[in-house]
Design a protein around this motif. Structure first.
Motif, PDB file in Angstrom:
ATOM      1  N   LEU A 355     -13.919  -4.338  44.553  1.00  0.00           N
ATOM      2  CA  LEU A 355     -14.262  -5.740  44.718  1.00  0.00           C
ATOM      3  C   LEU A 355     -15.670  -5.933  45.244  1.00  0.00           C
ATOM      4  CD1 LEU A 355     -13.134  -8.679  44.610  1.00  0.00           C
ATOM      5  CD2 LEU A 355     -12.414  -8.359  46.997  1.00  0.00           C
ATOM      6  N   THR A 356     -16.194  -4.972  45.993  1.00  0.00           N
ATOM      7  CA  THR A 356     -17.474  -5.168  46.674  1.00  0.00           C
ATOM      8  C   THR A 356     -18.614  -4.302  46.148  1.00  0.00           C
ATOM      9  OG1 THR A 356     -16.839  -3.534  48.357  1.00  0.00           O
ATOM     10  CG2 THR A 356     -16.333  -5.844  48.808  1.00  0.00           C
ATOM     11  N   VAL A 357     -18.313  -3.223  45.430  1.00  0.00           N
ATOM     12  CA  VAL A 357     -19.351  -2.279  45.011  1.00  0.00           C
ATOM     13  C   VAL A 357     -19.429  -2.226  43.496  1.00  0.00           C
ATOM     14  CG1 VAL A 357     -20.189   0.090  45.149  1.00  0.00           C
ATOM     15  CG2 VAL A 357     -18.902  -0.897  47.075  1.00  0.00           C
ATOM     16  N   PRO A 358     -20.552  -2.602  42.888  1.00  0.00           N
ATOM     17  CA  PRO A 358     -20.721  -2.435  41.438  1.00  0.00           C
ATOM     18  C   PRO A 358     -20.758  -0.953  41.071  1.00  0.00           C
ATOM     19  CG  PRO A 358     -22.356  -3.942  42.357  1.00  0.00           C
ATOM     20  CD  PRO A 358     -21.697  -3.283  43.509  1.00  0.00           C
ATOM     21  N   LEU A 359     -20.275  -0.630  39.899  1.00  0.00           N
ATOM     22  CA  LEU A 359     -20.236   0.748  39.439  1.00  0.00           C
ATOM     23  C   LEU A 359     -20.744   0.802  38.006  1.00  0.00           C
ATOM     24  CD1 LEU A 359     -19.428   3.678  40.045  1.00  0.00           C
ATOM     25  CD2 LEU A 359     -17.150   3.157  39.181  1.00  0.00           C
ATOM     26  N   VAL A 360     -21.812   1.540  37.791  1.00  0.00           N
ATOM     27  CA  VAL A 360     -22.426   1.680  36.471  1.00  0.00           C
ATOM     28  C   VAL A 360     -22.156   3.091  35.962  1.00  0.00           C
ATOM     29  CG1 VAL A 360     -24.577   1.631  35.158  1.00  0.00           C
ATOM     30  CG2 VAL A 360     -24.197  -0.020  37.003  1.00  0.00           C
ATOM     31  N   ASP A 361     -21.670   3.201  34.744  1.00  0.00           N
ATOM     32  CA  ASP A 361     -21.379   4.494  34.127  1.00  0.00           C
ATOM     33  C   ASP A 361     -22.184   4.614  32.836  1.00  0.00           C
ATOM     34  OD1 ASP A 361     -20.418   6.841  33.172  1.00  0.00           O
ATOM     35  OD2 ASP A 361     -18.301   6.298  33.239  1.00  0.00           O
ATOM     36  N   PRO A 362     -23.311   5.339  32.864  1.00  0.00           N
ATOM     37  CA  PRO A 362     -24.152   5.446  31.658  1.00  0.00           C
ATOM     38  C   PRO A 362     -23.490   6.221  30.532  1.00  0.00           C
ATOM     39  CG  PRO A 362     -24.954   6.898  33.384  1.00  0.00           C
ATOM     40  CD  PRO A 362     -23.878   6.080  34.004  1.00  0.00           C
ATOM     41  N   ASP A 363     -22.401   6.955  30.814  1.00  0.00           N
ATOM     42  CA  ASP A 363     -21.728   7.732  29.775  1.00  0.00           C
ATOM     43  C   ASP A 363     -20.805   6.879  28.912  1.00  0.00           C
ATOM     44  OD1 ASP A 363     -22.950  10.057  30.651  1.00  0.00           O
ATOM     45  OD2 ASP A 363     -21.371  10.464  32.117  1.00  0.00           O
ATOM     46  N   LYS A 364     -20.482   5.679  29.374  1.00  0.00           N
ATOM     47  CA  LYS A 364     -19.644   4.784  28.590  1.00  0.00           C
ATOM     48  C   LYS A 364     -20.503   3.909  27.685  1.00  0.00           C
ATOM     49  CE  LYS A 364     -15.713   4.372  31.782  1.00  0.00           C
ATOM     50  NZ  LYS A 364     -14.870   3.420  32.562  1.00  0.00           N
ATOM     51  N   GLU A 365     -19.889   3.505  26.585  1.00  0.00           N
ATOM     52  CA  GLU A 365     -20.638   2.697  25.621  1.00  0.00           C
ATOM     53  C   GLU A 365     -21.050   1.357  26.224  1.00  0.00           C
ATOM     54  OE1 GLU A 365     -20.118   0.950  21.055  1.00  0.00           O
ATOM     55  OE2 GLU A 365     -18.545   2.174  21.990  1.00  0.00           O
ATOM     56  N   ASP A 366     -20.178   0.746  27.017  1.00  0.00           N
ATOM     57  CA  ASP A 366     -20.517  -0.539  27.638  1.00  0.00           C
ATOM     58  C   ASP A 366     -21.079  -0.366  29.043  1.00  0.00           C
ATOM     59  OD1 ASP A 366     -18.275   0.339  28.929  1.00  0.00           O
ATOM     60  OD2 ASP A 366     -17.154  -1.541  28.766  1.00  0.00           O
ATOM     61  N   ARG A 367     -21.318   0.904  29.451  1.00  0.00           N
ATOM     62  CA  ARG A 367     -21.888   1.216  30.771  1.00  0.00           C
ATOM     63  C   ARG A 367     -21.058   0.615  31.910  1.00  0.00           C
ATOM     64  NH1 ARG A 367     -27.057   3.114  30.461  1.00  0.00           N
ATOM     65  NH2 ARG A 367     -27.509   2.401  32.572  1.00  0.00           N
ATOM     66  N   ASN A 368     -19.761   0.487  31.676  1.00  0.00           N
ATOM     67  CA  ASN A 368     -18.819  -0.075  32.658  1.00  0.00           C
ATOM     68  C   ASN A 368     -19.154  -1.531  32.994  1.00  0.00           C
ATOM     69  OD1 ASN A 368     -16.437   0.538  34.180  1.00  0.00           O
ATOM     70  ND2 ASN A 368     -17.651   0.434  36.044  1.00  0.00           N
ATOM     71  N   TRP A 369     -19.608  -2.260  32.020  1.00  0.00           N
ATOM     72  CA  TRP A 369     -19.931  -3.675  32.207  1.00  0.00           C
ATOM     73  C   TRP A 369     -18.647  -4.491  32.220  1.00  0.00           C
ATOM     74  CZ3 TRP A 369     -22.759  -7.506  33.735  1.00  0.00           C
ATOM     75  CH2 TRP A 369     -22.656  -8.780  33.152  1.00  0.00           C
ATOM     76  N   LYS A 370     -18.346  -5.126  33.336  1.00  0.00           N
ATOM     77  CA  LYS A 370     -17.207  -6.018  33.498  1.00  0.00           C
ATOM     78  C   LYS A 370     -17.764  -7.376  33.925  1.00  0.00           C
ATOM     79  CE  LYS A 370     -14.604  -2.368  32.903  1.00  0.00           C
ATOM     80  NZ  LYS A 370     -13.887  -2.111  31.629  1.00  0.00           N
ATOM     81  N   ARG A 371     -17.936  -8.250  32.952  1.00  0.00           N
ATOM     82  CA  ARG A 371     -18.681  -9.488  33.198  1.00  0.00           C
ATOM     83  C   ARG A 371     -18.146 -10.302  34.371  1.00  0.00           C
ATOM     84  NH1 ARG A 371     -17.892 -14.400  29.771  1.00  0.00           N
ATOM     85  NH2 ARG A 371     -19.498 -15.916  30.301  1.00  0.00           N
ATOM     86  N   PRO A 372     -16.855 -10.651  34.437  1.00  0.00           N
ATOM     87  CA  PRO A 372     -16.415 -11.466  35.573  1.00  0.00           C
ATOM     88  C   PRO A 372     -16.537 -10.741  36.903  1.00  0.00           C
ATOM     89  CG  PRO A 372     -14.540 -10.736  34.265  1.00  0.00           C
ATOM     90  CD  PRO A 372     -15.755 -10.377  33.494  1.00  0.00           C
ATOM     91  N   LEU A 373     -16.203  -9.431  36.924  1.00  0.00           N
ATOM     92  CA  LEU A 373     -16.280  -8.698  38.179  1.00  0.00           C
ATOM     93  C   LEU A 373     -17.724  -8.476  38.607  1.00  0.00           C
ATOM     94  CD1 LEU A 373     -14.899  -7.198  40.467  1.00  0.00           C
ATOM     95  CD2 LEU A 373     -14.842  -5.149  39.013  1.00  0.00           C
ATOM     96  N   ASN A 374     -18.598  -8.140  37.669  1.00  0.00           N
ATOM     97  CA  ASN A 374     -20.001  -7.944  38.022  1.00  0.00           C
ATOM     98  C   ASN A 374     -20.643  -9.218  38.534  1.00  0.00           C
ATOM     99  OD1 ASN A 374     -20.416  -5.514  35.372  1.00  0.00           O
ATOM    100  ND2 ASN A 374     -20.174  -5.165  37.560  1.00  0.00           N
ATOM    101  N   CYS A 375     -20.257 -10.349  37.970  1.00  0.00           N
ATOM    102  CA  CYS A 375     -20.773 -11.621  38.493  1.00  0.00           C
ATOM    103  C   CYS A 375     -20.246 -11.878  39.905  1.00  0.00           C
ATOM    104  CB  CYS A 375     -20.384 -12.766  37.562  1.00  0.00           C
ATOM    105  SG  CYS A 375     -21.209 -12.726  35.945  1.00  0.00           S
TER     106      CYS A 375
END
Length: 599
Positions: A355-375
């Protein structure tokens, strides 16, 4: 290790800036909150004699609370909870065992928080930053655990810093308070003895192997130099600015040496390959073979088995719910009962971190992009930053005496999140998605720092209750807790057939911990206005600890070459016996059973 653990000597400047901001003196008018404000006027502090806080147990039960509240030696700098006041003021004497039991469970849970944060959020975001900056793996790794060939596959090069993050933050927190400096030395030296004996010996017992000669000799010589520096600093009783910079300079020199060794080896390897036939499976090095194996195993995603036949577009609410779910039901069904119990304990921590820490994964195609959670992260993560800096002092500061800083952060973050939400889509990450890796790195670092602060404070409180020195607490509880990651990761590598890699990690990681832990910790203290950092060894135990670590390194330096670098099970059992003997001597010295003449 899933996803690998990653390190970079370039990250030291990030840590330095981050923690110097956290430890800098609070400007005038900035309230530090009730947990750090003294419960009596400043004049009373000057008039109150400083008495050893451990003497509280010798007083009557009715006088202990007043003693804790008025004695400056019992006051902790930083942290959210006053553990000593909780024991002696809020628990009746008859319930003291209950209070100690609760504190012990809370301490274990704090170690769990440190491990989860470092493994699943701090290191992956650090890896994403390395990928974003396009750093080569060896340069980004700095002086981490290297294979016998001075090369490691992607991810394992960052093992040392991933395992060492709790040690570093614990040392920095301990050095921030003169009362807890002994914890830092006890933890760093205690972890050094533990890793170089128990972990290294366990690796030899699990999988006897032939150690790489040049990396082993290089690492052990540098570690002996680091221990000698610390031993000399303890003997002098102080650390000056030049001495602190010397620690960091020695680590930089170690990094340069590792990089040069890597470059020289690769140059020699290329020459030998050019002069011979093309590489065959028999000619592949250990690291190259691991690259080939990992590329065939890690590329497979078990979730592909469960892909639906008909794909549909997930709604924003479904994406948010799935992103905040730390439990994989398919994995849960295939795991053992012990794994499930540990997972249940981790669930609250993982949910809070998701809930509090963004997590980026460059190995995934979407780089772990979760639009509602990242916002949502754009609102919550900056709020966590200001509420953990200086234990929340910056967050509660009121601008102009009218509006708190945390309110400004929430308003700015909400505006930023709204713009991001309406300017992006659920399916494609934005161009500036890499910013979330930096935000996640900072947020997870401060979570680790906050947990390490509580660990140091609770250990000091337990030391007061049991009348134990900070040094013995550091070399036992703090060292054991912070070394859990080293034990599991290195033993796992050994069982998987990479004992030399795990053995190298024993030395590469602790060199980083000692040099950066002591050097950066003292440097931060000096930056707060101190001309030098005073070191007051707590009795003879510190010298026993330093001597044991030096003796273990000398024995390894002599014994391993005499065995032609072939480490057998017998050598592993000898290392375990050495650690048990050291622990017995240290505890007997702490309790006064063994009396040693001081020099």
């Amino acid at each position: 290790m899933a996803g690998g653990r990653r390190n970079g000597h370039w990250v030291l400047c990030w840590l330095c800036v981050l923690l110097m901001v956290d430890r800098v003196s609070v400007a005038s008018g900035l309230s530090t909150g009730a947990h750090t404000s003294p419960p009596f006027p400043a004049s009373a502090v000057n008039q109150t004699p400083v008495v050893d806080c451990r003497d509280v147990c010798g007083l009557n039960a009715s006088d202990r609370c007043d003693f804790i509240r008025t004695n400056p030696d019992c006051r902790s700098e930083g942290g959210y909870l006053d553990y000593l006041e909780g024991i002696f003021c809020h628990f009746p004497p008859s319930l003291l065992p209950l209070a100690i039991t609760l504190y012990a469970f809370w301490l274990l849970y704090l170690f769990l928080i440190l491990g989860v944060t470092a493994e699943k959020f701090f290191c992956p975001n650090l890896s994403a930053i390395s990928t974003t900056l396009k750093l080569s793996h060896n340069v980004a790794a700095g002086a981490s655990a290297l294979t016998p060939l001075d090369t490691l596959p992607h991810g394992v090069t960052f093992l040392a810093f991933g395992n060492g993050a709790p040690d570093i933050f614990s040392a920095l927190v301990a050095f921030s308070d003169p009362h807890t400096a002994g914890l830092a030395f006890g933890a760093l030296f205690g972890a050094g003895v533990l890793v170089t004996t128990v972990v290294a010996g366990g690796i030899a017992i699990l999988r006897p192997f032939t150690a790489a000669s040049r990396p082993f000799l290089r690492d052990i010589v540098f570690y002996m130099a680091a221990v000698f520096l610390t031993f000399t600093a303890l003997y002098r009783g102080r650390v000056t600015l030049a001495w602190a910079l010397g620690y960091l300079g020695l680590y930089v020199f170690y990094v340069v040496t590792v990089v040069l060794c890597t470059w020289i080896y690769r140059w020699q390897r290329r020459r030998s390959l050019v002069s011979s036939m093309p590489a065959t499976p028999e000619m592949l090095s250990d690291s190259e073979e691991e690259d080939r194996v990992s590329s065939t195993t890690t590329s497979y995603d078990y979730r592909e088995e469960y892909q639906p036949l008909l794909f549909y577009q997930e709604t924003t609410a479904q994406i948010l719910a799935q992103a905040l779910n730390p439990l994989d039901c398919r994995k849960w069904r295939n795991k053992s009962a012990s794994w499930r119990v540990l997972k249940v304990l981790k669930l609250p921590v993982e949910f809070l971190l998701l809930l509090t820490v963004p997590l980026v994964d460059p190995d995934k195609e979407d780089r772990n992009w979760k639009r509602p959670l990242n916002c949502l992260h754009l609102v919550i993560s900056p709020l966590v930053l200001v509420l953990t800096l200086q234990s929340g002092a910056y967050g509660v500061y009121e601008i102009g005496g009218l509006f708190p800083v945390w309110g400004v952060v929430v308003i700015a973050g909400t505006a930023w999140a709204a713009v991001t939400f309406f300017a992006t889509t659920n399916s494609e990450p934005p161009r500036l998605h890499w910013i979330f890796a930096f935000l996640g790195f900072l947020t997870s670092a401060l979570w680790i720092n906050a947990a390490a602060t509580e660990v140091v404070n609770i250990l000091r409180s337990l030391g007061v209750v049991f009348r134990l020195s900070n040094t013995v607490l550091g070399l036992t509880l703090l060292a054991w807790g912070n070394s859990v990651g080293d034990v599991f990761s290195d033993f796992t590598l050994a069982r998987q057939g990479y004992p030399r890699m795990a053995f190298s990690a024993c030395f590469g990681g602790i060199i980083f911990n000692v040099l950066v832990g002591v050097g950066l910790g003292c440097l931060l203290q000096i930056s707060r206005g101190h001309a030098e950092v005073k070191l007051e060894p707590e009795g003879l135990l510190v010298w026993v600890l330093a001597g044991a670590l030096g003796l273990s390194l000398v024995c390894s330096l002599v014994a391993v070459p005499l065995q032609c670098f072939q480490l057998s099970k017998l050598y592993g059992f000898c290392l375990l016996l050495f650690y048990v003997s050291f622990l017995v001597v240290a505890l007997l010295t702490e309790f006064g059973v063994i009396h040693l003449k001081s020099v």
